[in-house]
Design a protein around this motif. Structure first.
Motif, mmCIF file in Angstrom:
data_model
loop_
_atom_site.group_PDB
_atom_site.id
_atom_site.type_symbol
_atom_site.label_atom_id
_atom_site.label_comp_id
_atom_site.label_asym_id
_atom_site.label_seq_id
_atom_site.Cartn_x
_atom_site.Cartn_y
_atom_site.Cartn_z
ATOM 1 N N THR A 54 18.273 13.687 30.665
ATOM 2 C CA THR A 54 16.951 13.571 32.302
ATOM 3 C C THR A 54 18.414 15.109 33.245
ATOM 4 O OG1 THR A 54 17.484 12.071 32.503
ATOM 5 C CG2 THR A 54 15.197 12.024 32.001
ATOM 6 N N LEU A 104 18.257 18.522 33.923
ATOM 7 C CA LEU A 104 16.905 18.996 34.512
ATOM 8 C C LEU A 104 16.650 19.739 35.517
ATOM 9 C CD1 LEU A 104 14.412 16.191 34.245
ATOM 10 C CD2 LEU A 104 14.075 18.228 32.954
ATOM 11 N N ASP A 130 14.118 15.947 27.656
ATOM 12 C CA ASP A 130 14.622 15.074 26.808
ATOM 13 C C ASP A 130 14.138 15.166 25.490
ATOM 14 O OD1 ASP A 130 15.059 12.595 27.186
ATOM 15 O OD2 ASP A 130 13.486 11.031 26.814
ATOM 16 N N GLY A 160 5.331 13.197 11.358
ATOM 17 C CA GLY A 160 7.116 13.813 12.621
ATOM 18 C C GLY A 160 7.267 12.696 12.666
ATOM 19 N N ARG A 163 12.637 13.720 17.711
ATOM 20 C CA ARG A 163 11.895 13.972 19.160
ATOM 21 C C ARG A 163 12.186 16.043 18.981
ATOM 22 N NH1 ARG A 163 14.921 11.047 24.451
ATOM 23 N NH2 ARG A 163 16.569 12.120 22.648
ATOM 24 N N TYR A 183 10.585 7.703 14.466
ATOM 25 C CA TYR A 183 11.256 7.976 16.151
ATOM 26 C C TYR A 183 10.746 7.768 16.823
ATOM 27 C CZ TYR A 183 14.348 8.514 11.352
ATOM 28 O OH TYR A 183 14.434 8.402 10.055
ATOM 29 N N ALA A 184 9.098 8.343 17.482
ATOM 30 C CA ALA A 184 8.821 8.385 18.344
ATOM 31 C C ALA A 184 9.059 7.654 19.512
ATOM 32 C CB ALA A 184 7.239 7.674 17.843
ATOM 33 N N GLU A 185 9.998 8.149 20.403
ATOM 34 C CA GLU A 185 9.956 7.784 21.754
ATOM 35 C C GLU A 185 8.470 6.801 22.465
ATOM 36 O OE1 GLU A 185 12.981 7.793 22.156
ATOM 37 O OE2 GLU A 185 13.070 8.435 20.053
ATOM 38 N N ALA A 188 12.871 9.301 36.533
ATOM 39 C CA ALA A 188 13.140 10.377 35.690
ATOM 40 C C ALA A 188 13.714 10.106 34.788
ATOM 41 C CB ALA A 188 14.113 11.201 36.352
ATOM 42 N N SER A 189 13.969 8.970 33.818
ATOM 43 C CA SER A 189 14.622 8.270 32.704
ATOM 44 C C SER A 189 13.556 7.945 31.691
ATOM 45 C CB SER A 189 15.601 7.167 33.034
ATOM 46 O OG SER A 189 15.425 6.441 33.586
ATOM 47 N N VAL A 190 13.808 7.895 30.653
ATOM 48 C CA VAL A 190 12.965 7.761 29.392
ATOM 49 C C VAL A 190 13.460 6.459 28.628
ATOM 50 C CG1 VAL A 190 11.591 7.940 27.739
ATOM 51 C CG2 VAL A 190 11.675 10.565 29.476
#
Lengths: 251, 251, 251, 251, 251, 251, 251, 251
Positions: E127, E130, E152, F23, E160, F27-29, F36-38
């Motif tokens: 991020t 960006l 991200d 897929g 990801r 590991y999916a986020e 703006a952060s994840v």
């Protein structure tokens, strides 16, 4: 340590306690809670030089407390890298503190009982180098050495330097302070037989920014026997010079 | 270009052909197949200085061919950075080539018809700097300037330099060659009113390796008006100095 | 020095006094207490160029005092690196001072009696390089040289440069000012036969920050004979150029 | 992967085995024991470009074995950074190998069935940059792109470059190879509308040693849109250019 | 140029006047006095890309004037590196200007008539990267390319990235933006067959300050064919990508 | 993954859907729109360590939102590099946040259920290094390790360090924090048999600015087995130490 | 030390002698005159790791003598950085020495009685990094840890790495060896919960020469908790890893 | 100078001749044509230290001639940086020359009449640093100082150093020689009150190559008063130390 061992032999001290003391003495630090700093009252015993307060990154409160603690225990204290605003704050807390604005130095009390020392010359290339030179001079005086100040003798007018040689030769050891291309120690080193300590300064711009060129020039001088300290490190040069100057009278 | 356009108006040249010629002239390069190098015979017309063969990374065959082509077309040629082994090989191919071993220079033929130039002084700090200084001196002479050579006047014994000032002042422009801390131009720059070109050399060890300290010191000199070329670049200093020296007689 | 020695022979001067004077003259500095700076009124005698006040790191008081002292003794003075705020303060003290805001230059008085000099061209790659170029131009004019200003001829549109070549060739010596990749001197150096002095600027970002790439590019130019000064050093380029330009009329 | 999952649903594959295969396919590497190197036959499927043997730090045996394995499986192989001595040893082992001495490239077999690609121009500033330029040209041809070679158009004689613009504009993408101050891409980038890839070379001496100045100059070019690869990386520039050149015909 | 020459042949133009025009056209700059900047309306003709206003170091007045001039002559203009305060000042002068605060971009008007271009993917590691990624995306859109934004997908959670591969492969060319150790392009470069342009960012601290590590990592990537632009140079990456993306539809 | 494959075999999942899930999982986020952060809630599953909020370059709003999201999902969150002003703003938004001003750390909630860990010693050379040391200590505690703090044991008074050896040896792993010449890890590394992680700090001036000398000194230590993290990277050292400390109890 | 003090109390030892012994024990070095090197037999007592002979800059005689002395006193010895020629000379002197040519390691004897250690994984990005990886593996085995070797899993084909994750997770601690852009630790660090030690190698060319980019990339990795050793320092990584691996079984 | 002036007054010398002599004396150099070097017999008068022949870059002939000239005029000469092969050649020419192979020093004759000096301690961290330490020791002895040699006291086993403190304290001035992270002077500086001169060495690999880390560490030492010379500069440290040691007996 022999004292401790004698007490062990005499039975006055258990081996356990003796082991603990030997681990601590004579190097044990007495920690006074002055802000976040710890005053090392034994440093002078080990190294001949008391703790000097490095003011950068300390608050005025911390600088003032450290100076008071040093003055209380040793009669006097000195702090460097104290800018004008912080120095004013220190003086609010300690009105009798002596402020040297150009050199960014604050001193409290008059040191007594220092070992005798021969004169130290502080030779300065340009007016922009004066703050570092004056820091060196004030610390050397605080440590007990008489100081000869020679300013504005940069090599772009080399005869100014030649005209002052006799004064410089009158000192036991010479500190040469210069920024930019820092040619002063090279010229001076070929003219005198005294120990010569170079202090590069961060004066300059472009490729000289931060004093790295001045440092490199002093380290690679074609005049052998010049030793060098960190950029803008007037304190370090003063400590080194005074150690030499004390030898010159102690012999 | 006006000639070409006059021919277009006269109908002697088609617009297409004229466009092609304008694109090429007067800067068109005549390519001779001498090894992998291309001789630019028009460079002297544009810049006043003929092509100088850079011998590093070329074979003896390539250096010899380039010198022969230059001598054929212009009467003389000069090559630099030719080490002893390669120079010997060149001489096998061209017995009349003149070899300057210390300066790593090979010359073929005597240049004629160069513009007149005032004297150039080549001042050298130490004996290790002599190869670069001599390269500068030989190239300056090849380009038609008389050269005054002053050696061994490093600032660690500054009175050696003071004793030679009159000779140096006799030149129109001064090249100062120095390695290590390279203080020579700073001292010299405060004593003379001539254009002064510094050539840092890669002489030294430790932090001075590769000449970066010498270069930095010359660029940050406290004596204003010193200009500098790349490390060990005697050729560049000679070309710059001769351009100045020609102005000094052409006015 | 011969005058002094004649007086010794005539008995008008003792050998002791003569030794003192020889040590001091003609290089003795006259120290005026203008803040912390010392005005070197003899520099022009030795080097042909008067002292130029470097305004960075000086207070407005110090700059004003230095300019006044120079104007008093020599008729005019010039200071560089004086930002807008400091310049305004200087003008409060000296209303007749002339301020050049873009170039950060302050001038007091009109210099007279300078040696004649041929024209100097100041060629500038981009608009961001203008402050340094203008500093060079103003100092060159202060030293007595007529200046030809050529701006916005960066090589990303090389025909802009080609269209101005005749103007540039009309000067005796050329100063080329460029930041970022600083290709201007390389292109220009292949097209003209004049001495060419490169001034790298600190314009740029990323790997070009501080101008080190521009400096390196100028020093390694494939066009021989370009000489270089420190990053953003318009003053140094001007001093060097004027020394050349004086030769071009003095011959 | 869907194939594997279909087999799971059909019961032809246990979930355990499927998990193992999915972990490996379609990216599984087929390791052939050719010396210490592993040939990645699937790389071309993923990235469009087959493995190119990097010859530096490999023995002649290893280079030869890798080339044979690539030729066996894919019809042709190419190795870079193979110096003259090592190349001769490779030819002893594979007499039909084709050696390009200047470019230090060895090729075995003729690649077939590459995707079509538009022409790539390889523009080279000086003769010393030719080895890197030729490496780029040979790799681009190996990957199936026609190559236009333009040499000796350094900016110190900028009209040489102007005279070749039409040829350069005939290509879909341009590789510009230059050492020293590397001004070629800046000038070229202001004259053409093609993607332009700069390859800095390690040609030079003094401050340019190792090509860092050339790299910095290309990255800070005032002509927007130039992209850059590592110093002397002709292979990388060729791979990038061919990927672009394929798009130019595939659309 | 043929037009001019035809007029010469027809006698409609004198050779002198024709010489002047050829020197100026088609590269002549039309100088509008917009602050200190000069708008190069012909750049798009030569290079396919209009002038993009670099806002750093310009006042709000200068940015606004440049945008207005570009919008007047070309229908639209875009400025980069305009921080929030300056952008607000620009909007006071041009209420219809569109501000992208994160990307520090200001746009005026809608560009029309750009050449068609295939999609460009802008892939962003973290991020903090960006702003640079968005600058690249906005400039690419301004130049007429559709943009796919993928954010991200830093390699510290590599799946990801794997999950977004199909989207990325849908673009003709990929811009990868990453700071710190900048491993994203290396991983991505081994998975796709598209031209890949790396933009190192100055995100980080300690040894990564200023983005030099990120730049070095991208240049030395083990995935061949990655090309790189200057640190934080989103504009340069966008220009390069759009040139490629136009080829992908123009063939 | 075996779960997914079992569902495929059972017909409960189509191969297409399974491919998509494989897929993505595990590991999916899970992206929460907190500024703006994840927030990567799965990171702890993969690496044993939850996401730690890096506060530099984030607004107080973003820091607060991230902490709240972490506390909501995981019971607690921690943020580093939050200066005093920003921390005060965070507390306005989250009154129960705990602020550690010297360490620039903000914590929300008490983490529970961390794996057990053996004690970690954080040894600090000087008082100026305390902020980095305390950051390391607080993060290690947040991750579940007991911490032993040893301060003010720089090697200029080496017996201070010797006196604390028993305490240090009581920990499973040691973090040594030092700036300037950073000799502490070298001395310590020769005295203990514990894993030792060095954290160079940016404390110093002149050649030590930015901590590069401290970093270099730690990397070249003559005491084998010291590992190092980035300058001022207390977080990284804490994470590495806790991973070790967990092994020491898990065995 | 308590033993010595007990003897003092018992009168079996004079205080003077005790002071001498305390100064020497338990850290006294037993100096064997093996060439110029001194074997520190007590190092293992203090640090858990015996002296490892650093072969660079030692003669074959010195290496052989050191190995013999270590084998005599401790049962086994190991030397690193012994190139092929020197190793052959060592074997002439000690026929039973075991030589590992790729890793440049020589071992004499089989160490016994080492503390137990959990497995160490040595993961290697490319074949050029193998010598450093193998040095690490051999030293770790010499120190008593089982080693899992994983090679050729560079991130340019990231699924090779994913396919080996289970093996890697089976170790207690992981050493990741990589040159060039060194992205391997970043990818790996996001996938495992083990302590991870990065070893940058000097593999590469251009800007990556000497491994500084690889070092910088590892230190600035976005995956927290990676610690790093000096470039090419396989020994240091092995020592650090084994200290951790011992904790993992000792708890 | 007074002598000369007295002769002028007496009429024994013309003013012209006097001016010439004053320019030359007492600093005039007596040039002997020994190869390319010039022996400065007056240096000892000015600086207290005779010329020391720097053997690197000189032929055996030049070294031998310089030593002979120094021995002829001053009774003894010493040369440094003379490798084994060159030293053997020197001995062929001067059989009585004394060669110190490890220190790369050649001495001819026994110096007499040097000023008295107090003892100098040369303390050396590791065996690889011995050549530099021994160079310092031999030069110090040549200049007339007794030398105490303390080797193998690196800080990775700090009690070795503690055990030798009394010997070190017996000297008037201490030279500390160390490579790699160079922590020795920091530890020593906190334990003694003697002037302490650090000599960084180029021992190391990876980031320590060339000794820059060792140099930086010494300059930033937390122990105040340490001065430093160039990397590997044993001669410079010896000259500086002897100047101090002479003061210690001369007072």
């Amino acid at each position: 340590m022999l004292d401790v061992l004698d007490q062990v032999r005499a039975g006055a001290l258990s081996p356990d306690e003796a082991a603990r003391r030997i681990g601590e003495l004579p190097y044990a630090e007495v920690a006074h809670a002055v802000g976040a700093s710890v005053i090392d009252h034994h440093r002078e015993l080990r190294t001949g030089v008391p703790e000097i307060v490095y003011g950068a990154g300390k608050t005025a409160d911390q600088v003032a407390a450290a100076l008071r603690e040093l003055a209380r225990a040793q009669g006097a204290g000195i702090a460097t890298r104290v800018d004008a605003a912080k120095a004013a704050e220190v003086r609010e807390r300690i009105p009798e503190a002596e402020i040297h604005e150009l050199a960014r130095v604050v001193r409290l009390g008059v040191p007594a009982g220092r070992p005798r020392a021969a004169p130290v010359a502080v030779v300065c290339a340009g007016t922009s180098d004066l703050p570092v030179a004056e820091e060196a001079a004030l610390v050397a005086e605080f440590l007990g050495a008489p100081v000869v100040r020679i300013s504005d003798v940069g090599v772009a007018g080399v005869h100014r330097l030649l005209a002052r040689l006799d004064e410089i030769r009158g000192a036991a050891v010479v500190i040469a302070v210069a920024g930019m291309e820092a040619a002063l120690p090279s010229v001076l080193g070929g003219l005198i037989d005294r120990p010569l300590i170079g202090v590069p300064t961060s004066v300059g711009y472009g490729v000289s920014v931060d004093g790295l060129v001045a440092l490199g020039a002093m380290l690679t001088s074609c005049a052998p026997g010049i030793t060098v300290v960190n950029i803008d490190n007037g304190v370090g040069a003063a400590v080194a010079a005074v150690k030499v100057a004390r030898l010159a009278v102690a012999a």
